[in-house]
Structures are given as structure tokens and as C-alpha cells.
Scaffold this active site. Structure first.
Site, mmCIF file in Angstrom:
data_model
loop_
_atom_site.group_PDB
_atom_site.id
_atom_site.type_symbol
_atom_site.label_atom_id
_atom_site.label_comp_id
_atom_site.label_asym_id
_atom_site.label_seq_id
_atom_site.Cartn_x
_atom_site.Cartn_y
_atom_site.Cartn_z
ATOM 1 N N HIS A 37 1.720 -1.188 0.315
ATOM 2 C CA HIS A 37 -0.189 0.091 -0.145
ATOM 3 C C HIS A 37 0.993 1.095 0.008
ATOM 4 C CE1 HIS A 37 -3.117 -2.947 2.459
ATOM 5 N NE2 HIS A 37 -3.168 -1.965 1.306
ATOM 6 N N ASP A 150 -3.937 -7.489 -7.612
ATOM 7 C CA ASP A 150 -5.395 -7.535 -7.769
ATOM 8 C C ASP A 150 -5.906 -6.575 -9.410
ATOM 9 O OD1 ASP A 150 -6.692 -8.159 -4.826
ATOM 10 O OD2 ASP A 150 -5.064 -6.118 -5.095
#
Ligand code: AMP
Length: 301
Positions: A37, A150
Site C-alpha cells: 500500500h 489485484d
């Protein structure tokens, strides 16, 4: 770093920032942050003047028997990490404001969300594209950064942005991995010690497939068999799918003649993990892969 919880206040901040001629970079997350992140935040910084990171555990993208209730949360730790990496605004919208009573509008991207994870999670991507579309209207970014971890989500969002003429640049950031190759994920926190060991089979399977391709193999069945074998060798792993697909359309392919997505999903106990890479005949120098599955792996996708 400013923390904003009110949606209207977020929009006012965005308007004021835009009126100063500043570019807004945006990183949407579900929190319980890790180095993957933080890398997105750094990437957003390099594309913008002010970075907004959001944390919102989005109920709409969880299926009925999925892990919404137990999804890990630690906003205090996340706040410190975001501050440290130089985030301008932490946006923490409240669920009641995001999905008010009477909410009945969703955004659905059709074809690219049907295969891969969409086969087992038929409502998941509509939940993702709906929340991302809503967050885009709250944060009003010029650029938004998503992880290649993802990959199908990234393709769905790119498709939504194109199809709905959204004036937002979408940047894909490489997968950040643990030292032994496991792709970082908030869900890794669920793993027992033995499941954590078994989860290494995902990145090992990708590396085995990439090694075959580098040796000239193009046959999809043989490449998939090599990947599946690595996962089958782990008694704690239960493979959900191993699929070769075109990285742009996500249509399945049966040969690797050009850079091709290899995507995996597997269950380790109650925890479902995904991983992927772009297989390419080019040597590791171009793809970012190192030969040893135990070394730090990174993909150029
Ligand atoms: P999440 O909080 O898991 O919903 O993820 C928020 C964003 O972080 C998404 O764009 C993910 O693709 C990205 N992300 C999650 N894990 C990684 C990773 N290991 N490397 C790079 N990006 C990641």
C-alpha cells in the site's frame, strides 16, 4: 496529515486543491496497510501534488459467506504509516454516508469481471467498481493508483474509466512481496504458521511457469500443469484456479506467444489468496523476475 471523515468536506478539500491548480493523487485501500500500500502512496506522490489515501472496508464487495466481519482493522497503525510516507489526507468515510438508506445504484463492468476471481465471486467486482466510482466523486483525483496484485480489479477499473469517460489517469503499481516471494496482503495476517509456509507455493508456482516460458515453452496446458503441480505439492493448499489470459481483455489463452497473464487463486485453510505475473519469453531482466523462487520477486506488470 489531515484526516477527513465527512464526504462533503472531502469534496470541498478536493475543490479547493483543484482551484489552486494542484493535481490530486488517490490511493483507495481497505486498510491494515503494508509495504505494498505504501508503495502505491509513493507512486501517487510522483504523479501528483497532494495525495489522498482512503480506508474503507467496503461491504458491497464481500460475498455473504466471506470475511467482512473478520477483515483486519487497525486505523491507528495505518494512520502512523501513512503519515510516515507523506500522505496529505487520510479519508475515512463512514459506511452510513457511503451507502445511505435507499441506495440502489451500482456500476457493473461486464466481460472482464466474469472469469478468474469473478467465477467464484460473482458480485465482488460490481462492489469494487461501485465503491471506486463513488470514491472518485468524493476525492476528485487527477490520478489514482492501484496494485497489480489485484490484476483483474485493475483491468475492471481501467475499463470503467474508459467506458464512463472519467477524466482520471489510472496507474498500475507492481506487486510488493515478502522476502520469500509471498505477495503482501492484509489477509496474510489470517494465516497460521504452517499455512504461511504453504502460501509460498503461489509465488513458487508463478516462478516455475516463468522458468518454463523462458526455456521456450509456449503450450498453455504444460505451463499450467507446472504451476498446478507446485501448488498440489502443498497439502495445505487448495487451488481455486490457475488461468492464462490476455492481460488487456482477460480472455483465456492456450499458448504463451506474447506477454500473458498467469493468475492464481488458492485457499489455505479459511484464507483465500491470489497472485499473478506476466509471463514473458524475455529474460528476467525485462520482466523483473529473478530465477530463484526464494528471492524477492517483483513483476513488471
Ligand atoms: P486492499 O486494501 O487490499 O483493498 O488493496 C488496496 C490497494 O493496494 C489495491 O490497489 C491493491 O491492488 C493494492 N495492493 C494490495 N497488496 C499489494 C501488493 N502486495 N503489492 C502492490 N499493491 C498491493
Amino acid at each position: 496529515m489531515e484526516t477527513i471523515t465527512d464526504i462533503r468536506q472531502m469534496q470541498q478539500w478536493a475543490d479547493a486543491t483543484r482551484s489552486r491548480g494542484q493535481r490530486i493523487g488517490f490511493v483507495p485501500t481497505m486498510g491494515y496497510l503494508h509495504a505494498g500500500h505504501l508503495n502505491l502512496v509513493r507512486a501517487a506522490r510522483s504523479h501528483s501534488d497532494a495525495v489522498v489515501a482512503s480506508i474503507f472496508v467496503n461491504p458491497l464487495q464481500f460475498g455473504t459467506n466471506e470475511d467482512l466481519e473478520r477483515y483486519p482493522r487497525d486505523v491507528r497503525r495505518d494512520t502512523a504509516m501513512l503519515l510516515d510516507v507523506g500522505t496529505d489526507v487520510l479519508f475515512l468515510p463512514e459506511a452510513a454516508g457511503v451507502y445511505p438508506p435507499g441506495f440502489q445504484t451500482t456500476v457493473t463492468v461486464e466481460r472482464v469481471t466474469r472469469g478468474l476471481c469473478g467465477a467464484a465471486r460473482p458480485t465482488h467486482f460490481a462492489g469494487v467498481t461501485t465503491i471506486v466510482a463513488k470514491l472518485f466523486h468524493m476525492v476528485k483525483p487527477h490520478v489514482a493508483v492501484f496494485g497489480c496484485k489485484d490484476f483483474q480489479q485493475l483491468v475492471a477499473i481501467r475499463t470503467m474509466v474508459t467506458d464512463l469517460n472519467l477524466d482520471i489517469e489510472i496507474v498500475g503499481a507492481p506487486i510488493v512481496r515478502e522476502a520469500d516471494g509471498l505477495a503482501m496482503s492484509s489477509r496474510n495476517a489470517y494465516l497460521s504458521a504452517t499455512e504461511r509456509q504453504a502460501a509460498r507455493s503461489l509465488s513458487k508456482a508463478l516462478a516455475a511457469a516463468q522458468a518454463l516460458v523462458e526455456h521456450g515453452e509456449v503450450d498453455g496446458l504444460r505451463i499450467l500443469a507446472a504451476a498446478r503441480r507446485v501448488i498440489a505439492d502443498e497439502s495445505l493448499a487448495r487451488l481455486e484456479y490457475a488461468t492464462l489470459a490476455d492481460p488487456d481483455t482477460l480472455e483465456e489463452v492456450d499458448a504463451v506467444r506474447r506477454p500473458t497473464l498467469l493468475a492464481l487463486a488458492a485457499h489455505f485453510g479459511r484464507t483465500r489468496l491470489i497472485d499473478n505475473c506476466i509471463l514473458s519469453r524475455e529474460s528476467t531482466a525485462r520482466t523483473g523476475w529473478r530465477k530463484s523462487p526464494d528471492s524477492q520477486l517483483s513483476t513488471a506488470n
